[in-house]
Design a protein around this motif. Sequence first.
Motif, PDB file in Angstrom:
ATOM      1  N   ARG A  92     -13.992  -3.172  -2.244  1.00 50.98           N
ATOM      2  CA  ARG A  92     -13.820  -1.730  -2.442  1.00 50.98           C
ATOM      3  C   ARG A  92     -15.077  -1.100  -1.872  1.00 50.98           C
ATOM      4  N   LYS A  93     -14.944  -0.355  -0.768  1.00 49.03           N
ATOM      5  CA  LYS A  93     -16.105   0.217  -0.086  1.00 49.03           C
ATOM      6  C   LYS A  93     -15.899   1.703   0.118  1.00 49.03           C
ATOM      7  N   GLU A  94     -16.835   2.476  -0.371  1.00 53.73           N
ATOM      8  CA  GLU A  94     -16.839   3.926  -0.176  1.00 53.73           C
ATOM      9  C   GLU A  94     -15.491   4.559  -0.530  1.00 53.73           C
ATOM     10  N   GLY A  95     -14.928   4.148  -1.675  1.00 50.77           N
ATOM     11  CA  GLY A  95     -13.673   4.717  -2.150  1.00 50.77           C
ATOM     12  C   GLY A  95     -12.438   4.217  -1.422  1.00 50.77           C
ATOM     13  N   ARG A  96     -12.574   3.112  -0.693  1.00 53.90           N
ATOM     14  CA  ARG A  96     -11.452   2.575   0.074  1.00 53.90           C
ATOM     15  C   ARG A  96     -11.206   1.118  -0.291  1.00 53.90           C
ATOM     16  N   ASN A  97      -9.923   0.748  -0.353  1.00 49.60           N
ATOM     17  CA  ASN A  97      -9.533  -0.655  -0.469  1.00 49.60           C
ATOM     18  C   ASN A  97      -9.638  -1.264   0.920  1.00 49.60           C
ATOM     19  N   CYS A  98     -10.297  -2.399   1.037  1.00 54.77           N
ATOM     20  CA  CYS A  98     -10.442  -3.087   2.322  1.00 54.77           C
ATOM     21  C   CYS A  98      -9.999  -4.536   2.145  1.00 54.77           C
ATOM     22  N   ILE A 144      -3.699   5.048   6.646  1.00 48.97           N
ATOM     23  CA  ILE A 144      -4.033   3.644   6.442  1.00 48.97           C
ATOM     24  C   ILE A 144      -4.550   3.137   7.782  1.00 48.97           C
ATOM     25  N   ILE A 145      -5.705   2.504   7.760  1.00 49.66           N
ATOM     26  CA  ILE A 145      -6.323   2.000   8.985  1.00 49.66           C
ATOM     27  C   ILE A 145      -6.045   0.506   9.105  1.00 49.66           C
ATOM     28  N   VAL A 204       0.841  -1.206   0.000  1.00 44.38           N
ATOM     29  CA  VAL A 204       0.000   0.000   0.000  1.00 44.38           C
ATOM     30  C   VAL A 204       0.875   1.255   0.000  1.00 44.38           C
ATOM     31  N   ILE A 205       1.878   1.281   0.865  1.00 46.28           N
ATOM     32  CA  ILE A 205       2.725   2.470   0.998  1.00 46.28           C
ATOM     33  C   ILE A 205       3.512   2.752  -0.282  1.00 46.28           C
ATOM     34  N   LEU A 206       4.066   1.703  -0.879  1.00 43.15           N
ATOM     35  CA  LEU A 206       4.923   1.891  -2.059  1.00 43.15           C
ATOM     36  C   LEU A 206       4.159   2.064  -3.366  1.00 43.15           C
ATOM     37  N   HIS A 207       2.949   1.480  -3.458  1.00 40.19           N
ATOM     38  CA  HIS A 207       2.260   1.466  -4.751  1.00 40.19           C
ATOM     39  C   HIS A 207       0.817   1.971  -4.728  1.00 40.19           C
ATOM     40  N   GLY A 208       0.293   2.309  -3.546  1.00 40.93           N
ATOM     41  CA  GLY A 208      -1.139   2.562  -3.434  1.00 40.93           C
ATOM     42  C   GLY A 208      -1.629   3.956  -3.759  1.00 40.93           C
ATOM     43  N   PHE A 209      -0.710   4.917  -3.855  1.00 44.57           N
ATOM     44  CA  PHE A 209      -1.159   6.299  -4.017  1.00 44.57           C
ATOM     45  C   PHE A 209      -0.509   6.941  -5.235  1.00 44.57           C
ATOM     46  N   ASN A 210      -1.284   7.785  -5.910  1.00 50.36           N
ATOM     47  CA  ASN A 210      -0.806   8.453  -7.120  1.00 50.36           C
ATOM     48  C   ASN A 210      -0.089   9.763  -6.844  1.00 50.36           C
ATOM     49  N   ASP A 211       0.061  10.105  -5.583  1.00 54.03           N
ATOM     50  CA  ASP A 211       0.725  11.361  -5.254  1.00 54.03           C
ATOM     51  C   ASP A 211       1.705  11.121  -4.106  1.00 54.03           C
ATOM     52  N   VAL A 245      -5.461   3.962  -4.843  1.00 56.89           N
ATOM     53  CA  VAL A 245      -6.068   3.559  -6.112  1.00 56.89           C
ATOM     54  C   VAL A 245      -6.699   2.186  -5.944  1.00 56.89           C
ATOM     55  N   PRO A 246      -7.820   1.927  -6.607  1.00 60.08           N
ATOM     56  CA  PRO A 246      -8.455   0.620  -6.476  1.00 60.08           C
ATOM     57  C   PRO A 246      -7.475  -0.495  -6.868  1.00 60.08           C
ATOM     58  N   PHE A 247      -7.319  -1.451  -5.967  1.00 62.47           N
ATOM     59  CA  PHE A 247      -6.413  -2.566  -6.244  1.00 62.47           C
ATOM     60  C   PHE A 247      -6.796  -3.758  -5.386  1.00 62.47           C
TER      61      PHE A 247
END
Length: 138
Positions: free
Chosen positions: A120-126, A60-61, A47-54, A80-82
């Motif tokens: 994928r719930k409410e814009g979040r990867n779970c 992260i919860i 998540v940390i290395l690949h999860g965000f476009n910025d 990003v959805p993954f």
Amino acid sequence: MTIAVKNQIGEIQKTAKVVSDFCLEHQLSAQVESDLNLALDEVLANVILHGFNDSGEHEIIVRLCVEPGLVSLTVEDEGVPFNPLDAPTPDLTLPIEQRPIGGLGIHLVRNVMDELDYQRKEGRNCLFMKKRVELGKK
């Protein structure tokens, strides 16, 4: 138990301490602690290395929960959805130089946890992970 971590690699050490304390509190074995830490380390690193476009800071919860005979570990992020469960099982028979990059982390998670589910719930990867345990058997 719920904790929030930032999308920084150094935060993984913070979660290792939380997992250790959680396992001690619930009398979980050293093997269960090791498996939970391995799974969490792999998922958080991804998540940390690949999860965000910025390059901005993101939260992260991480949730840990004990139910009869089961430990649940959930990781939620707004990246990003993954769905990591869509990753193919790596062919470990191939020489390392012939294997495609990626996929080993989720392979490890599949091997140390007993149940995995992604939503994928409410814009979040779970990512929901479960491990069968014998409570009070240290």
